[in-house]
Design a protein around this motif. Structure first.
Motif, PDB file in Angstrom:
ATOM      1  N   ASN A   1       0.812  -1.224   0.000  1.00 27.71           N
ATOM      2  CA  ASN A   1       0.000   0.000   0.000  1.00 27.71           C
ATOM      3  C   ASN A   1       0.844   1.272   0.000  1.00 27.71           C
ATOM      4  O   ASN A   1       0.674   2.172   0.830  1.00 27.71           O
ATOM      5  CB  ASN A   1      -0.975  -0.015   1.176  1.00 27.71           C
TER       6      ASN A   1
ATOM      7  N   GLU B   1       2.941   3.865  -3.173  1.00 27.59           N
ATOM      8  CA  GLU B   1       3.413   4.128  -4.527  1.00 27.59           C
ATOM      9  C   GLU B   1       4.882   4.547  -4.405  1.00 27.59           C
ATOM     10  O   GLU B   1       5.188   5.595  -3.810  1.00 27.59           O
ATOM     11  CB  GLU B   1       2.591   5.238  -5.179  1.00 27.59           C
TER      12      GLU B   1
ATOM     13  N   LEU C   1       8.271   2.975 -11.224  1.00 29.95           N
ATOM     14  CA  LEU C   1       7.158   3.131 -10.291  1.00 29.95           C
ATOM     15  C   LEU C   1       6.645   1.753  -9.905  1.00 29.95           C
ATOM     16  O   LEU C   1       6.184   0.988 -10.755  1.00 29.95           O
ATOM     17  CB  LEU C   1       6.021   3.945 -10.905  1.00 29.95           C
TER      18      LEU C   1
ATOM     19  N   SER D   1       3.775   0.096  -7.663  1.00 33.14           N
ATOM     20  CA  SER D   1       2.570   0.232  -6.856  1.00 33.14           C
ATOM     21  C   SER D   1       2.463  -1.031  -6.020  1.00 33.14           C
ATOM     22  O   SER D   1       2.101  -2.095  -6.531  1.00 33.14           O
ATOM     23  CB  SER D   1       1.346   0.404  -7.756  1.00 33.14           C
TER      24      SER D   1
ATOM     25  N   GLY E   1       0.561  -2.089  -3.519  1.00 31.75           N
ATOM     26  CA  GLY E   1      -0.745  -2.699  -3.339  1.00 31.75           C
ATOM     27  C   GLY E   1      -0.803  -3.702  -2.205  1.00 31.75           C
ATOM     28  O   GLY E   1      -0.383  -3.425  -1.079  1.00 31.75           O
TER      29      GLY E   1
ATOM     30  N   TRP F   1       8.130   8.187  -1.994  1.00 32.62           N
ATOM     31  CA  TRP F   1       6.932   7.424  -1.620  1.00 32.62           C
ATOM     32  C   TRP F   1       5.731   8.352  -1.596  1.00 32.62           C
ATOM     33  O   TRP F   1       5.780   9.439  -0.998  1.00 32.62           O
ATOM     34  CB  TRP F   1       7.079   6.796  -0.243  1.00 32.62           C
TER      35      TRP F   1
ATOM     36  N   PRO G   1      -1.165   5.863  -1.553  1.00 31.32           N
ATOM     37  CA  PRO G   1      -2.207   5.680  -2.569  1.00 31.32           C
ATOM     38  C   PRO G   1      -3.586   6.058  -2.047  1.00 31.32           C
ATOM     39  O   PRO G   1      -3.820   6.134  -0.839  1.00 31.32           O
ATOM     40  CB  PRO G   1      -2.133   4.181  -2.868  1.00 31.32           C
TER      41      PRO G   1
ATOM     42  N   PRO H   1      -0.586  -5.369  -7.155  1.00 35.03           N
ATOM     43  CA  PRO H   1       0.700  -4.711  -7.386  1.00 35.03           C
ATOM     44  C   PRO H   1       0.999  -4.569  -8.878  1.00 35.03           C
ATOM     45  O   PRO H   1       0.626  -5.439  -9.680  1.00 35.03           O
ATOM     46  CB  PRO H   1       1.704  -5.647  -6.713  1.00 35.03           C
ATOM     47  N   THR H   2       1.668  -3.474  -9.237  1.00 37.61           N
ATOM     48  CA  THR H   2       2.075  -3.260 -10.624  1.00 37.61           C
ATOM     49  C   THR H   2       3.493  -2.703 -10.663  1.00 37.61           C
ATOM     50  O   THR H   2       4.004  -2.165  -9.673  1.00 37.61           O
ATOM     51  CB  THR H   2       1.141  -2.281 -11.358  1.00 37.61           C
TER      52      THR H   2
ATOM     53  N   ILE I   1      -0.295   6.431 -11.498  1.00 35.81           N
ATOM     54  CA  ILE I   1      -0.170   6.366 -10.045  1.00 35.81           C
ATOM     55  C   ILE I   1      -1.558   6.312  -9.411  1.00 35.81           C
ATOM     56  O   ILE I   1      -2.509   6.922  -9.927  1.00 35.81           O
ATOM     57  CB  ILE I   1       0.631   7.576  -9.505  1.00 35.81           C
ATOM     58  N   ARG I   2      -1.656   5.574  -8.316  1.00 34.50           N
ATOM     59  CA  ARG I   2      -2.935   5.442  -7.611  1.00 34.50           C
ATOM     60  C   ARG I   2      -3.079   6.558  -6.578  1.00 34.50           C
ATOM     61  O   ARG I   2      -3.109   6.337  -5.376  1.00 34.50           O
ATOM     62  CB  ARG I   2      -3.023   4.068  -6.949  1.00 34.50           C
ATOM     63  N   GLN I   3      -3.119   7.771  -7.070  1.00 31.01           N
ATOM     64  CA  GLN I   3      -3.306   8.952  -6.228  1.00 31.01           C
ATOM     65  C   GLN I   3      -3.623  10.117  -7.149  1.00 31.01           C
ATOM     66  O   GLN I   3      -3.174  10.167  -8.305  1.00 31.01           O
ATOM     67  CB  GLN I   3      -2.059   9.251  -5.400  1.00 31.01           C
TER      68      GLN I   3
END
Length: 229
Positions: free
Chosen positions: A62, A64, A93, A95, A97, A118, A121, A128-129, A158-160
Motif C-alpha cells: 500500500n 506508490e 514506479l 505500486s 498494493g 513514496w 495511494p 501490485p504493478t 499512479i494510484r493517487q
C-alpha cells in the motif's frame, strides 16, 4: 501566496556503511515531527549506494514507490517476476498494493545516486504493478516532462490524485507552474532557481499554494509534485 522553504541542511543525514542518505521527511532512524510529509507525499530519500551493495529483498504494501536514478545503474528484482536495470535518466514506479518483495542492488563498480519517493495511494490493497520509463529532462531542456499521473494517458499511472513532473532549466530561462491541484512542492536536484522571490538551491524544496514562475539562476534540474492532498 503561502510558501515554506525546506532547506537542504534541515534534512536528515544518515550514513550507515554502504548507504548515505538525506531524508526530506522522517524516515527510519531519523525522526523530526516537523517533517512528516506534504499531503500524500511521504518520502523523498536522496540516496548514494556504494558499489556492489544495495537493498536486499524486503517487503512493501500500500505505497506508490517512485525511483529516479541520477547516476549509475541499479538492478531490480521483485516477487512479480520483474528483473530490470534502471539507468540514469530512467524512472521506476512500483505500486505495492497488497504486497510486494523486491531488491535494488548496485552491481557496478561506482556509486549509484538516486531519489526514492513514496506517495500514499488513494486505493488500498490493489493488485501490485510495475512500470518503468526513460525520461531525462536534460535531453529536452526548458520544458516540463510528466512522469506519473492519475490518468491513463500519463507515462506511468499512479494510484493517487497527484502528478509528478521534472525539468532541466537552463540559466536565465523560466517555466510556469500551473497547478491543477491544491499544493505544489518543488524539490531541486541540482543548480539554483527562484520561485516566488525565494532562492531555492540543490537539496532545498519549496512548498507553495498558488501559481508561480520558476527562473533558473544556474542550469538546474528539479521535480514538481502537484498534489491534491
Amino acid at each position: 501566496m503561502t510558501t515554506y522553504l525546506h532547506r537542504s541542511e534541515d534534512r536528515g543525514h544518515v550514513k550507515a556503511g554502504w548507504l548515505e542518505s538525506k531524508h526530506s521527511f522522517s524516515f527510519g532512524s531519523w525522526y523530526n515531527p516537523e517533517f512528516m510529509g506534504i499531503g500524500s507525499l511521504r518520502v523523498i530519500n536522496d540516496d548514494i549506494i556504494a558499489a556492489q551493495n544495495g537493498f536486499g529483498t524486503h517487503p512493501h504494501d500500500n505505497m506508490e514507490i517512485l525511483t529516479c536514478v541520477l547516476k549509475g545503474t541499479i538492478s531490480h528484482q521483485d516477487s512479480m517476476g520483474n528483473e530490470s536495470q534502471i539507468n540514469a535518466g530512467e524512472w521506476q514506479l512500483m505500486s505495492a498494493g497488497t504486497g510486494i518483495k523486491h531488491s535494488e542492488i548496485n552491481q557496478g563498480n561506482e556509486a549509484v545516486h538516486l531519489l526514492q519517493i513514496w506517495i500514499t495511494p488513494n486505493v488500498q490493497n490493489a493488485e501490485p504493478t510495475y512500470q518503468q520509463i526513460e525520461s531525462d529532462p536534460k535531453l529536452t531542456p526548458n520544458e516540463w516532462q510528466l512522469i506519473v499521473g492519475p490518468n491513463a494517458n500519463a507515462p506511468m499511472h499512479i494510484r493517487q490524485n497527484a502528478e509528478v513532473k521534472t525539468a532541466f532549466l537552463q540559466k536565465g530561462y523560466t517555466l510556469d507552474v500551473k497547478a491543477s491541484q491544491k499544493f505544489n512542492y518543488v524539490h531541486v536536484i541540482e543548480g539554483e532557481i527562484d520561485i516566488a522571490g525565494q532562492s531555492v538551491k540543490a537539496g532545498d524544496a519549496l512548498f507553495f499554494d498558488d501559481l508561480a514562475t520558476i527562473q533558473a539562476h544556474t542550469d538546474s534540474q528539479f521535480i514538481w509534485f502537484d498534489l491534491n492532498n
